[in-house]
Design an enzyme around this catalytic site. Structure first.
Site, PDB file in Angstrom:
ATOM      1  N   HIS A  24      -9.570 -25.518  39.965  1.00 49.27           N
ATOM      2  CA  HIS A  24      -9.179 -25.862  38.585  1.00 49.27           C
ATOM      3  C   HIS A  24      -8.732 -24.636  37.768  1.00 49.27           C
ATOM      4  CE1 HIS A  24     -13.184 -24.752  37.160  1.00 49.27           C
ATOM      5  NE2 HIS A  24     -13.772 -25.851  37.574  1.00 49.27           N
ATOM      6  N   HIS A  79     -25.987 -31.801  39.718  1.00 47.81           N
ATOM      7  CA  HIS A  79     -24.769 -31.545  38.939  1.00 47.81           C
ATOM      8  C   HIS A  79     -23.705 -32.551  39.367  1.00 47.81           C
ATOM      9  CE1 HIS A  79     -21.652 -29.543  36.842  1.00 47.81           C
ATOM     10  NE2 HIS A  79     -21.280 -28.666  37.756  1.00 47.81           N
ATOM     11  N   GLU A  81     -20.335 -32.516  38.595  1.00 46.89           N
ATOM     12  CA  GLU A  81     -18.932 -32.109  38.768  1.00 46.89           C
ATOM     13  C   GLU A  81     -18.483 -32.505  40.182  1.00 46.89           C
ATOM     14  OE1 GLU A  81     -17.972 -28.091  37.562  1.00 46.89           O
ATOM     15  OE2 GLU A  81     -15.825 -28.572  37.566  1.00 46.89           O
ATOM     16  N   ASP A  83     -16.976 -31.383  42.673  1.00 43.80           N
ATOM     17  CA  ASP A  83     -17.107 -30.559  43.884  1.00 43.80           C
ATOM     18  C   ASP A  83     -18.480 -30.773  44.535  1.00 43.80           C
ATOM     19  OD1 ASP A  83     -17.875 -29.262  41.476  1.00 43.80           O
ATOM     20  OD2 ASP A  83     -17.941 -27.313  42.448  1.00 43.80           O
ATOM     21  N   HIS A 147     -23.448 -25.226  33.846  1.00 38.88           N
ATOM     22  CA  HIS A 147     -22.393 -25.103  32.856  1.00 38.88           C
ATOM     23  C   HIS A 147     -21.880 -26.452  32.359  1.00 38.88           C
ATOM     24  CE1 HIS A 147     -18.733 -25.865  35.513  1.00 38.88           C
ATOM     25  NE2 HIS A 147     -19.765 -26.032  36.293  1.00 38.88           N
ATOM     26  N   ASP A 166     -24.824 -24.604  40.248  1.00 41.36           N
ATOM     27  CA  ASP A 166     -23.760 -23.592  40.220  1.00 41.36           C
ATOM     28  C   ASP A 166     -24.266 -22.186  39.885  1.00 41.36           C
ATOM     29  OD1 ASP A 166     -21.528 -25.175  40.844  1.00 41.36           O
ATOM     30  OD2 ASP A 166     -21.233 -25.767  38.765  1.00 41.36           O
ATOM     31  N   TYR A 194     -17.187 -15.254  39.373  1.00 46.41           N
ATOM     32  CA  TYR A 194     -17.724 -16.579  39.036  1.00 46.41           C
ATOM     33  C   TYR A 194     -18.313 -16.573  37.621  1.00 46.41           C
ATOM     34  CZ  TYR A 194     -19.633 -21.186  39.823  1.00 46.41           C
ATOM     35  OH  TYR A 194     -19.893 -22.527  39.733  1.00 46.41           O
ATOM     36  N   HIS A 227     -22.808 -22.868  45.649  1.00 49.31           N
ATOM     37  CA  HIS A 227     -21.613 -22.229  46.222  1.00 49.31           C
ATOM     38  C   HIS A 227     -22.022 -20.870  46.785  1.00 49.31           C
ATOM     39  CE1 HIS A 227     -18.794 -25.034  44.320  1.00 49.31           C
ATOM     40  NE2 HIS A 227     -19.373 -24.817  43.155  1.00 49.31           N
TER      41      HIS A 227
HETATM   42 FE1  FEO Z   1     -19.711 -27.083  38.202  1.00 47.98          FE
HETATM   43 FE2  FEO Z   1     -19.556 -26.234  41.420  1.00 47.98          FE
HETATM   44  O1  FEO Z   1     -19.375 -27.391  39.980  1.00 47.98           O
END
Ligand code: FEO
Length: 396
Positions: A24, A79, A81, A83, A147, A166, A194, A227
């Site tokens: 993104h 989370h 999101e 991903d 976040h 994250d 990051y 991640h």
């Molecule tokens: Fe906020 Fe890795 O997604």
């Protein structure tokens, strides 16, 4: 890749995305990973899932543990999101979990993304709530706006393990899974990128979270983010870095970022950089024709000086510079001395507009330098003086 044991009966079962290059708008030159973790106790728990398209990686690793998806009892959604939740509908279809734990905001986000209504066994947990799994337990800790509003941590006290969503993560596809297996300098560079691009604007909340974790006295010897690699050798390294970055502490580093039409503004950028070096600063000169905005932000993370250069085009700054300043403003940088510079032909509004944009970010802004057409020796000397003044103001 086999599942990897993180702790006794806790396994990494995620996916490595070697080929993603744009996340993104954030450049991921070395890919990323979508980490998911499986804990085997009297209850079997899957923490987070993977991006849509990576479901077979997740299921393959789980089956390599001798576990069928339908053996999993609980799903934790730290989370929402995509991903981490993109494969959620397919995962739920296969697992048919007894419970899906999520934060109060997580429930709203799940409903808003996947619209399951009453069909999924969503179980809302708040900060401090604990769920027993048999020999072990999970304590949940909401981390709102770190976040996303829904973000939360899962802490396994019996294993001193923090599954941190994250936070403390980084985009880096590797065959290694732990911090002690990779180059530390490269690891920290990915972590800085990051933080700078995802978390910088939430720095005050990061400070509060670090204080809260310290007050809670959580014993943590392993941090497993969603991640990148897992911190098992030196979790203190990333905690200390987050403390430093969230205070927005700076060094004697300067970033000169610019774009140019006929190389006049580029010549001015080099002169500003020379002045910064005169003033004792370490300088990064970054053309937006060569550098991605997310890399410029990374260099800026610990910089105390920002100089921005653009020629005037159509009574304004170049679109690349407008894009960069818009992105930077959203990240709420602090503790930087800044100035603008640029060449122009007849109207020359760019320096004024860039100066105002920097003031709008509440940075300390010095008067900029603009020059008509091609800079001569005097104009370059003025740019060099600007660099020297910026260095002096920053205490370089
Ligand atoms: Fe906020 Fe890795 O997604």
């Amino acid at each position: 890749m086999k599942p990897v044991e993180v702790k006794a009966d806790v396994y990494w079962v995620g996916a490595v995305d070697w080929n993603i290059r744009d996340f993104h708008g954030y450049s991921t030159y070395k890919g990323t990973t979508y980490n998911a973790y499986l804990l085997k106790d009297e209850k079997i728990v899957l923490f987070d899932t993977v991006k849509k398209g990576f479901l077979s990686d997740l299921l393959h690793r789980i089956r390599n543990l001798g576990i069928e998806p339908e053996d999993i009892d609980y799903l934790v959604v730290n989370h929402v999101e995509p991903d981490h939740s993109g494969s959620l509908p397919e995962v739920i279809e296969r697992i048919r979990p007894e419970k899906i734990f999520c934060s109060p905001m997580g429930e709203k986000a799940i409903q808003a993304h996947y619209h399951p209504g009453e069909a999924w066994p969503l179980t809302v947990v708040k900060s401090g709530e604990t769920v027993s799994l048999g020999q072990r337990s999970i304590t949940f800790l909401e981390t709102r706006m770190l976040h996303w509003p829904d973000s939360m941590f899962s802490y396994i006290p019996e294993e001193k393990l923090l599954i941190s969503s994250d936070a403390f993560g980084h985009h880096w596809a590797t065959s290694e899974r732990f911090d002690d297996q990779v180059d530390t300098a490269e690891l920290m560079a990915h972590c800085a990128k990051y933080y700078a691009n995802i978390l910088l604007l939430y720095s005050p909340l990061v400070q509060k979270l670090l204080q809260k974790v310290a007050e809670m006295g959580l014993e943590i010897d392993t941090i497993a983010p969603d991640h990148g690699v897992i911190w098992r050798q030196d979790p203190g390294r990333i905690l200390a870095a987050y403390d430093r970055w969230s205070r927005q502490e700076t060094t004697n580093k300067a970033v000169v970022v610019y774009d140019t039409m006929w190389h006049s503004t580029e010549a001015m950028a080099k002169a500003v950089a020379d002045g910064l070096v005169d003033g004792g600063m370490s300088v990064q000169l970054m053309s937006l024709k060569s550098c991605h905005r997310s890399d410029v932000i990374t260099e800026l993370l610990e910089a105390s000086v920002l100089a921005v250069g653009s020629p005037t085009l159509n009574n304004g700054m170049l679109p690349t510079i407008a894009d960069f300043l818009c992105y930077l403003k959203g990240l709420k940088p602090k503790n930087k001395v800044a100035a603008a510079f640029g060449s122009y032909g007849w109207s020359g509004e760019a320096v004024k507009q860039m100066t105002q944009a920097l003031k709008d970010m509440k940075l300390e802004v010095l008067e900029g330098v603009r020059h008509q057409y091609v800079p001569d020796h005097e104009a370059l000397a003025a740019c060099r003086r600007l660099g020297q003044e910026l260095a002096a103001q920053a205490g370089g």
